[in-house]
Design a protein around this motif. Structure first.
Motif, PDB file in Angstrom:
ATOM      1  N   GLU A  22       0.823  -1.205   0.000  1.00 42.19           N
ATOM      2  CA  GLU A  22       0.000   0.000   0.000  1.00 42.19           C
ATOM      3  C   GLU A  22       0.859   1.257   0.000  1.00 42.19           C
ATOM      4  O   GLU A  22       0.547   2.232  -0.699  1.00 42.19           O
ATOM      5  CB  GLU A  22      -0.937   0.001   1.212  1.00 42.19           C
ATOM      6  N   ALA A  23       1.936   1.254   0.761  1.00 42.98           N
ATOM      7  CA  ALA A  23       2.823   2.419   0.790  1.00 42.98           C
ATOM      8  C   ALA A  23       3.425   2.683  -0.583  1.00 42.98           C
ATOM      9  O   ALA A  23       3.495   3.842  -1.038  1.00 42.98           O
ATOM     10  CB  ALA A  23       3.928   2.210   1.826  1.00 42.98           C
ATOM     11  N   LEU A  24       3.863   1.628  -1.262  1.00 42.13           N
ATOM     12  CA  LEU A  24       4.426   1.789  -2.597  1.00 42.13           C
ATOM     13  C   LEU A  24       3.373   2.274  -3.590  1.00 42.13           C
ATOM     14  O   LEU A  24       3.652   3.109  -4.461  1.00 42.13           O
ATOM     15  CB  LEU A  24       5.039   0.474  -3.072  1.00 42.13           C
ATOM     16  N   ARG A  25       2.159   1.770  -3.464  1.00 43.86           N
ATOM     17  CA  ARG A  25       1.082   2.229  -4.351  1.00 43.86           C
ATOM     18  C   ARG A  25       0.852   3.719  -4.181  1.00 43.86           C
ATOM     19  O   ARG A  25       0.702   4.449  -5.171  1.00 43.86           O
ATOM     20  CB  ARG A  25      -0.203   1.452  -4.046  1.00 43.86           C
ATOM     21  N   ASN A 142      15.776   8.314  -1.188  1.00 45.31           N
ATOM     22  CA  ASN A 142      14.869   9.403  -1.563  1.00 45.31           C
ATOM     23  C   ASN A 142      13.779   9.628  -0.518  1.00 45.31           C
ATOM     24  O   ASN A 142      13.121  10.665  -0.527  1.00 45.31           O
ATOM     25  CB  ASN A 142      14.252   9.162  -2.946  1.00 45.31           C
ATOM     26  N   ASN A 143      13.567   8.655   0.346  1.00 50.99           N
ATOM     27  CA  ASN A 143      12.629   8.783   1.474  1.00 50.99           C
ATOM     28  C   ASN A 143      11.328   9.485   1.081  1.00 50.99           C
ATOM     29  O   ASN A 143      10.960  10.509   1.674  1.00 50.99           O
ATOM     30  CB  ASN A 143      13.299   9.529   2.634  1.00 50.99           C
ATOM     31  N   PRO A 144      10.617   8.949   0.079  1.00 50.66           N
ATOM     32  CA  PRO A 144       9.395   9.630  -0.376  1.00 50.66           C
ATOM     33  C   PRO A 144       8.360   9.741   0.731  1.00 50.66           C
ATOM     34  O   PRO A 144       8.062   8.761   1.428  1.00 50.66           O
ATOM     35  CB  PRO A 144       8.899   8.744  -1.520  1.00 50.66           C
ATOM     36  N   ALA A 145       7.824  10.941   0.920  1.00 47.25           N
ATOM     37  CA  ALA A 145       6.935  11.215   2.054  1.00 47.25           C
ATOM     38  C   ALA A 145       5.731  10.275   2.116  1.00 47.25           C
ATOM     39  O   ALA A 145       5.409   9.779   3.202  1.00 47.25           O
ATOM     40  CB  ALA A 145       6.482  12.674   2.011  1.00 47.25           C
ATOM     41  N   PRO A 146       5.017  10.004   1.000  1.00 46.68           N
ATOM     42  CA  PRO A 146       3.848   9.117   1.123  1.00 46.68           C
ATOM     43  C   PRO A 146       4.206   7.722   1.641  1.00 46.68           C
ATOM     44  O   PRO A 146       3.434   7.117   2.383  1.00 46.68           O
ATOM     45  CB  PRO A 146       3.303   9.052  -0.313  1.00 46.68           C
ATOM     46  N   VAL A 147       5.379   7.230   1.260  1.00 48.71           N
ATOM     47  CA  VAL A 147       5.810   5.903   1.696  1.00 48.71           C
ATOM     48  C   VAL A 147       6.210   5.933   3.174  1.00 48.71           C
ATOM     49  O   VAL A 147       5.768   5.096   3.971  1.00 48.71           O
ATOM     50  CB  VAL A 147       6.980   5.406   0.823  1.00 48.71           C
ATOM     51  N   VAL A 148       7.038   6.900   3.536  1.00 51.71           N
ATOM     52  CA  VAL A 148       7.506   6.987   4.915  1.00 51.71           C
ATOM     53  C   VAL A 148       6.347   7.247   5.872  1.00 51.71           C
ATOM     54  O   VAL A 148       6.237   6.614   6.934  1.00 51.71           O
ATOM     55  CB  VAL A 148       8.579   8.090   5.048  1.00 51.71           C
ATOM     56  N   GLN A 149       5.463   8.173   5.513  1.00 49.68           N
ATOM     57  CA  GLN A 149       4.333   8.495   6.386  1.00 49.68           C
ATOM     58  C   GLN A 149       3.454   7.278   6.631  1.00 49.68           C
ATOM     59  O   GLN A 149       3.025   7.028   7.766  1.00 49.68           O
ATOM     60  CB  GLN A 149       3.515   9.624   5.773  1.00 49.68           C
ATOM     61  N   SER A 348      -2.883  10.905  10.490  1.00 49.68           N
ATOM     62  CA  SER A 348      -3.321   9.789   9.649  1.00 49.68           C
ATOM     63  C   SER A 348      -2.107   9.209   8.954  1.00 49.68           C
ATOM     64  O   SER A 348      -0.993   9.737   9.074  1.00 49.68           O
ATOM     65  CB  SER A 348      -4.340  10.262   8.602  1.00 49.68           C
ATOM     66  N   ASP A 349      -2.309   8.141   8.187  1.00 52.41           N
ATOM     67  CA  ASP A 349      -1.187   7.549   7.463  1.00 52.41           C
ATOM     68  C   ASP A 349      -0.859   8.317   6.181  1.00 52.41           C
ATOM     69  O   ASP A 349       0.015   7.926   5.413  1.00 52.41           O
ATOM     70  CB  ASP A 349      -1.427   6.067   7.161  1.00 52.41           C
TER      71      ASP A 349
END
Length: 437
Positions: A22-25, A142-149, A348-349
């Motif tokens: 889900e994080a990757l999506r 790159n620590n993409p915010a949507p994935v990390v969050q 939230s996530d």
């Protein structure tokens, strides 16, 4: 009989796989790539700092001493571990991976850090989570915010495997705390108590989750006191120890306070201990952790009033800030892979922040409690000159009996801390369970 780590681990991996997909999506990536981290060298020197593994790495496997290694997670595929096992005669070479977890991974042994690149997927399609220093060729975190969050938000919900790991950490911590108390009773110095703790835990600065806080007498009024005097004071009045332990990358965080005599300070410790147990019992699904913090102020102010330290009601002490002078930190924090675990303020996530209560800047967790969360409960009462002077400067002197303050100041302070699991029903206190074993 408690289930084994081996039996719990596959379900833990399934949970992480689902979260990662889900994080990757959300981030628009195909692969999660996680470096274990690398050694940091001191400026103008050739000595390295103690190695600390990337928390995103150790979330997957109990491998905490493997710098230069990498994980590759691709939804629908078996996880891949690139394990750095260099040819080296200067240092101990990491042993080959073994144990209950290895069959869950495709393991490729590499001999140099650079060899990892040939086994990593196209960097453009990867969410790479780590520190900048872990960059390898075209593979820079790159620590993409949507994935990390997303991943950090859901780390608050511990799997049964993770709770079992924290139970083991608590067992080690409780054993070491008992040794520390024995050393205190035998007349050891702060440094001697620290050594007794490390010996009993079988862990030192390279393995402990944080630096031991070992305080005799007035030093208990310094919240993060770590100087550790080599000679005990005369007389010894009190002992506060805040010290944890690690197991497979998971931490415990335990604090206990003792009086050298059966005196009024010992009675205050007992009163705070009883109040702390009630706070632990409030770790229930649906309860707002911010409210637990506010309720703690009321309970601690009631103790201060009962012992004649303050002369106002608990409610007035909270409203005026008097209680904050004696209890200046938060009631606790999330704990797990990190002592102060991540996403304590996450709304939230997908991001957002839940604000701290006004006037309480040091609270580290503001979320509503839910099953699977593990938190610390650590109320304290301290006699800190700087904060007490501020009360006088604010015109609040009449709220305090200063003679009583002077009587307790030589003891420093009290803190009692347990690690508590929120469940569907009654909370599970890992710390009390470990001390009772």
């Amino acid at each position: 009989m408690l289930p084994s780590l081996a039996s719990l681990y596959p379900q833990h991996l399934d949970t992480l796989q689902a979260r990662t997909a889900e994080a990757l999506r959300r981030g628009g990536f195909d692969h999660l790539v996680v470096p274990s981290g690398s050694l940091h060298y001191q400026f103008f020197d050739d000595r390295d700092y103690p190695y600390a593994v990337n928390p995103q790495f150790k979330a997957w496997l109990p491998l905490t001493r493997a710098p230069g290694s990498w994980l590759v997670i691709t939804p629908g595929a078996k996880p891949k571990l690139l394990f750095l096992q260099p040819h080296d005669y200067w240092h101990v070479v990491p042993a080959a991976p073994s144990g209950y977890w290895v069959e869950q991974f495709d393991i490729i042994v590499i001999r140099t850090p650079e060899e990892a690149a040939q086994h990593l997927p196209d960097a453009a399609r990867c969410a790479i989570l780590g520190e900048p220093q872990s960059a390898l060729g075209g593979y820079a975190p790159n620590n993409p915010a949507p994935v990390v969050q997303y991943l950090e938000y859901h780390r608050a919900y511990k799997t049964p495997y993770e709770v079992a790991m924290m139970r083991e950490a608590s067992r080690i911590g409780a054993r070491a705390h008992r040794a520390a108390e024995r050393a205190f009773r035998a007349g050891s110095s702060e440094f001697g108590i620290h050594l007794a703790y490390c010996q009993a835990a079988g862990q030192d600065a390279n393995y402990l989750p944080y630096g031991n806080i070992v305080c005799l007498n007035e030093h208990g009024a310094v919240l993060h006191y770590t100087d550790r005097d080599r000679v005990p004071p005369k007389p010894v009045r009190s002992f506060l120890i805040d010290a944890g332990a690690s197991f497979g990358g998971y931490a415990c965080d335990i604090t206990r306070t003792y009086s050298a005599q059966d005196d009024e300070f010992a009675a205050m410790i007992a009163a705070l201990d009883a109040a702390q147990l009630k706070m632990c019992d409030a770790v229930r699904a649906g309860f707002d952790y911010k409210q637990l913090h506010i309720d703690a102020h009321i309970a601690l102010a009631a103790i201060l009033r009962d012992f004649g330290v303050i002369k106002v009601s608990p409610e007035d002490a909270l409203a005026s800030g008097v209680s904050s002078a004696f209890f200046p930190h938060g009631i606790g924090h999330g704990i797990g892979l990190q002592v102060h675990d991540v996403a304590g303020f996450a709304a939230s996530d997908a991001g957002g922040t839940i604000a701290k209560p006004e006037g309480h800047p040091y609270l580290r967790l503001t979320r509503v409690l839910e099953p699977g969360m593990v938190v610390t409960i650590e109320p304290g009462i301290y006699f800190i000159d700087m904060l007490l002077d501020e009360l006088k400067q604010k015109g609040l002197s009449d709220a305090v009996d200063w003679d009583r303050v002077e009587a307790f100041k030589p003891y420093g302070g009290i803190r009692i801390e347990d690690d508590v699991v929120c469940t569907e029903g009654e909370p599970l206190n890992l710390t009390r369970e470990a001390f009772a074993a």
